[in-house]
Scaffold this motif. Structure first.
Motif, PDB file in Angstrom:
ATOM      1  N   ARG A  42      -1.183  17.725  -5.230  1.00 27.90           N
ATOM      2  CA  ARG A  42      -2.143  18.086  -4.176  1.00 27.90           C
ATOM      3  C   ARG A  42      -2.326  16.925  -3.204  1.00 27.90           C
ATOM      4  O   ARG A  42      -2.380  17.124  -1.994  1.00 27.90           O
ATOM      5  N   VAL A  43      -2.403  15.724  -3.757  1.00 23.69           N
ATOM      6  CA  VAL A  43      -2.582  14.550  -2.882  1.00 23.69           C
ATOM      7  C   VAL A  43      -1.363  14.387  -1.973  1.00 23.69           C
ATOM      8  O   VAL A  43      -1.500  14.182  -0.757  1.00 23.69           O
ATOM      9  N   LEU A  44      -0.185  14.514  -2.556  1.00 25.77           N
ATOM     10  CA  LEU A  44       1.039  14.338  -1.754  1.00 25.77           C
ATOM     11  C   LEU A  44       1.157  15.415  -0.670  1.00 25.77           C
ATOM     12  O   LEU A  44       1.546  15.130   0.469  1.00 25.77           O
ATOM     13  N   HIS A  46      -1.323  16.997   0.691  1.00 26.91           N
ATOM     14  CA  HIS A  46      -2.343  16.686   1.706  1.00 26.91           C
ATOM     15  C   HIS A  46      -1.870  15.557   2.625  1.00 26.91           C
ATOM     16  O   HIS A  46      -2.033  15.617   3.840  1.00 26.91           O
ATOM     17  N   LEU A  47      -1.233  14.572   2.014  1.00 27.25           N
ATOM     18  CA  LEU A  47      -0.748  13.438   2.812  1.00 27.25           C
ATOM     19  C   LEU A  47       0.340  13.868   3.788  1.00 27.25           C
ATOM     20  O   LEU A  47       0.343  13.436   4.945  1.00 27.25           O
ATOM     21  N   GLU A  50      -1.283  15.590   6.613  1.00 28.52           N
ATOM     22  CA  GLU A  50      -2.003  14.659   7.489  1.00 28.52           C
ATOM     23  C   GLU A  50      -1.047  13.787   8.297  1.00 28.52           C
ATOM     24  O   GLU A  50      -1.338  13.418   9.413  1.00 28.52           O
TER      25      GLU A  50
ATOM     26  N   LEU B  28       4.181   4.793  -0.770  1.00 34.28           N
ATOM     27  CA  LEU B  28       2.992   5.638  -0.841  1.00 34.28           C
ATOM     28  C   LEU B  28       3.113   6.656  -1.973  1.00 34.28           C
ATOM     29  O   LEU B  28       2.170   6.850  -2.755  1.00 34.28           O
ATOM     30  N   GLU B  29       4.268   7.281  -2.070  1.00 37.60           N
ATOM     31  CA  GLU B  29       4.461   8.278  -3.125  1.00 37.60           C
ATOM     32  C   GLU B  29       4.353   7.624  -4.506  1.00 37.60           C
ATOM     33  O   GLU B  29       3.754   8.187  -5.428  1.00 37.60           O
ATOM     34  N   VAL B  32       0.787   7.096  -5.360  1.00 38.84           N
ATOM     35  CA  VAL B  32       0.116   8.341  -5.755  1.00 38.84           C
ATOM     36  C   VAL B  32       0.485   8.682  -7.194  1.00 38.84           C
ATOM     37  O   VAL B  32      -0.384   9.007  -8.011  1.00 38.84           O
ATOM     38  N   ARG B  33       1.786   8.594  -7.487  1.00 43.40           N
ATOM     39  CA  ARG B  33       2.241   8.981  -8.834  1.00 43.40           C
ATOM     40  C   ARG B  33       1.673   8.057  -9.913  1.00 43.40           C
ATOM     41  O   ARG B  33       1.331   8.503 -10.991  1.00 43.40           O
ATOM     42  N   GLU B  54     -12.366  14.388  -6.608  1.00 44.74           N
ATOM     43  CA  GLU B  54     -11.054  14.766  -6.059  1.00 44.74           C
ATOM     44  C   GLU B  54     -11.014  14.560  -4.543  1.00 44.74           C
ATOM     45  O   GLU B  54     -10.019  14.059  -3.998  1.00 44.74           O
ATOM     46  N   THR B  57     -10.569  11.008  -3.928  1.00 43.31           N
ATOM     47  CA  THR B  57      -9.180  10.602  -4.206  1.00 43.31           C
ATOM     48  C   THR B  57      -8.293  10.912  -2.998  1.00 43.31           C
ATOM     49  O   THR B  57      -7.498  10.068  -2.567  1.00 43.31           O
ATOM     50  N   GLN B  58      -8.478  12.107  -2.457  1.00 42.32           N
ATOM     51  CA  GLN B  58      -7.694  12.481  -1.262  1.00 42.32           C
ATOM     52  C   GLN B  58      -7.986  11.516  -0.107  1.00 42.32           C
ATOM     53  O   GLN B  58      -7.076  11.046   0.584  1.00 42.32           O
ATOM     54  N   PHE B  61      -6.300   8.062  -0.510  1.00 36.12           N
ATOM     55  CA  PHE B  61      -4.875   8.000  -0.164  1.00 36.12           C
ATOM     56  C   PHE B  61      -4.651   8.237   1.333  1.00 36.12           C
ATOM     57  O   PHE B  61      -3.668   7.762   1.900  1.00 36.12           O
ATOM     58  N   LEU B  62      -5.572   8.950   1.935  1.00 35.16           N
ATOM     59  CA  LEU B  62      -5.480   9.121   3.392  1.00 35.16           C
ATOM     60  C   LEU B  62      -5.685   7.780   4.095  1.00 35.16           C
ATOM     61  O   LEU B  62      -4.978   7.449   5.057  1.00 35.16           O
ATOM     62  N   LEU B  65      -2.599   5.890   3.757  1.00 39.56           N
ATOM     63  CA  LEU B  65      -1.590   6.372   4.719  1.00 39.56           C
ATOM     64  C   LEU B  65      -1.798   5.726   6.084  1.00 39.56           C
ATOM     65  O   LEU B  65      -0.834   5.334   6.750  1.00 39.56           O
TER      66      LEU B  65
END
Lengths: 195, 195
Positions: A42-44, A46-47, A50, B28-29, B32-33, B54, B57-58, B61-62, B65
């Motif tokens: 979900r995060v990926l 969303h990224l 964005e 970035l990936e 996240v992982r 959650e 969390t989003q 990571f935004l 980014l």
């Protein structure tokens, strides 16, 4: 009595240990949570969504700006190469009294320069490659147009242009053409040197 | 020739940019992982609700980014990310306005608190109640003690990393966690004896 004190002490220790255990367990539970399955995806997702919305990165603009600036600097550097006049170049003609006739002009289309016409100043340069053309290198001034009154040569030039504008225009054209050719030659030579 | 060189240089820059973007995406990936669960837990310790955690969390990571051009220069990505997550969570918590009451019977019971089949119903009930009480007691702790305590409850966080997130040294973290535990234990003992 001593036995009772001993029991109470033991009981107190037991309670303290129980409290410690309960506290440890509670603190472990405090952060021991798992997110819903698929959080990473979900995060990926969303990224990536964005990322598409983000405006063009600013360094693209910077690269373009730097490239343009580089071109300008290069052009200026080419313009300031030694051997090229850095001052404004003005093609002037001799004064009106010495105006040649049409017959003279036909015989010698490129205006002949006599020692007298070279004036009395060393700021005027006659170039061998361009016979007949007079180039005056004027001092570079901080302010343009110059606030100073017209010089004798400028007055002569003005009077000549006023008297025979057609011929002045022809000479100016010829001079401009010659200057352009000269500039091309210099550019070609410069490129040849760089290569 | 110069134009040719400029074209080659331009292609090299474009290629470099594409490579750089690709590397940023990979970093970035990977973040996240590897660390989305940690980020989630940090957010949960502050916000105490799954959907808020959650969202945080989003958002974390935004933010990453947006600063992805600097990712390659980050020395300790885990700590850096933990710090970002902590700030995001605190910002959200402040935006929510007041410190929320945590109900004993939270309808969004964390996954880890779902009783296992081995525990008896009384144990589970007792554990849940103690957890609820401890949660309230933690919320009532002074900020200086609460913050290192809640971060140290996250199993992935070492005292050094907790210190890095909070901007204090490791010894201070250990000392504050110890004092926080002592306070909690005293208050818990008081509650137990009051019953």
């Amino acid at each position: 009595m001593a036995e009772r004190d001993h029991d109470e002490a033991n009981s107190s220790i037991r309670k303290s240990e129980e409290l410690d255990r309960a506290l440890d367990a509670a603190l472990t539970r405090y952060a021991a949570v798992e997110p819903r399955a698929g959080l990473e995806e979900r995060v990926l997702a969303h990224l990536s969504g964005e990322r598409a919305k983000l405006p063009a990165r600013t360094w693209w603009k910077w690269s373009v700006a730097i490239a343009i600036a580089a071109v300008f600097v290069l052009a200026i550097a080419m313009g300031l190469r030694p051997g090229r006049p850095s001052h404004p170049v003005i093609a002037i003609q001799p004064p009106a009294p010495d105006k040649p006739t049409h017959a003279t002009q036909a015989a010698n289309p490129a205006f002949e320069v006599t020692p007298r016409r070279r004036m009395r100043t060393h700021s005027m340069v006659a170039r061998r490659s361009e016979p007949g053309a007079l180039v005056a290198i004027l001092p570079k001034l901080d302010q343009f147009p110059s606030p100073s009154p017209l010089s004798d040569q400028e007055k002569i030039l003005l009077s000549y242009v006023a008297e025979d504008p057609e011929r002045a225009a022809l000479i100016a054209e010829a001079r401009t053409k010659a200057l352009r050719e000269d500039a091309k030659e210099r550019a070609a030579i410069a490129n040849g040197e760089r290569d | 020739m110069i134009e040719g060189r400029q074209v080659v240089a331009g292609e090299a820059i474009l290629s470099g940019l594409a490579t750089s973007e690709h590397i940023q995406d990979e970093i970035l990936e990977r973040l996240v992982r590897q660390h989305s669960r940690l980020v989630y837990r940090i957010a949960y310790t502050v916000l105490r609700r799954h959907h808020d955690a959650e969202d945080a969390t989003q958002e974390t990571f935004l933010r990453v980014l947006r600063y992805s051009t600097k990712l390659a220069a980050v020395e300790d990505p885990k700590t850096w990310l933990a710090r970002v997550a902590w700030r995001v969570a605190l910002d959200r918590w402040k935006r929510q306005g007041k410190a929320r009451e945590v109900p004993l019977e939270d309808p969004e019971q964390p996954f880890a608190e779902i009783p296992s089949s081995e525990a008896s119903a009384d144990d589970v009930l007792h554990g849940t109640r103690v957890s609820g009480v401890v949660e309230k007691l933690i919320a009532a702790l002074p900020e200086k003690l609460r913050e290192p305590l809640v971060l140290s409850t996250i199993e992935e966080m070492s005292p050094r990393e907790v210190g890095a997130v909070l901007g204090i040294n490791e010894a201070a973290v250990r000392s504050r966690v110890f004092r926080a535990r002592q306070l909690l234990k005293e208050r818990l003992a008081h509650l137990v004896s009051a019953r």
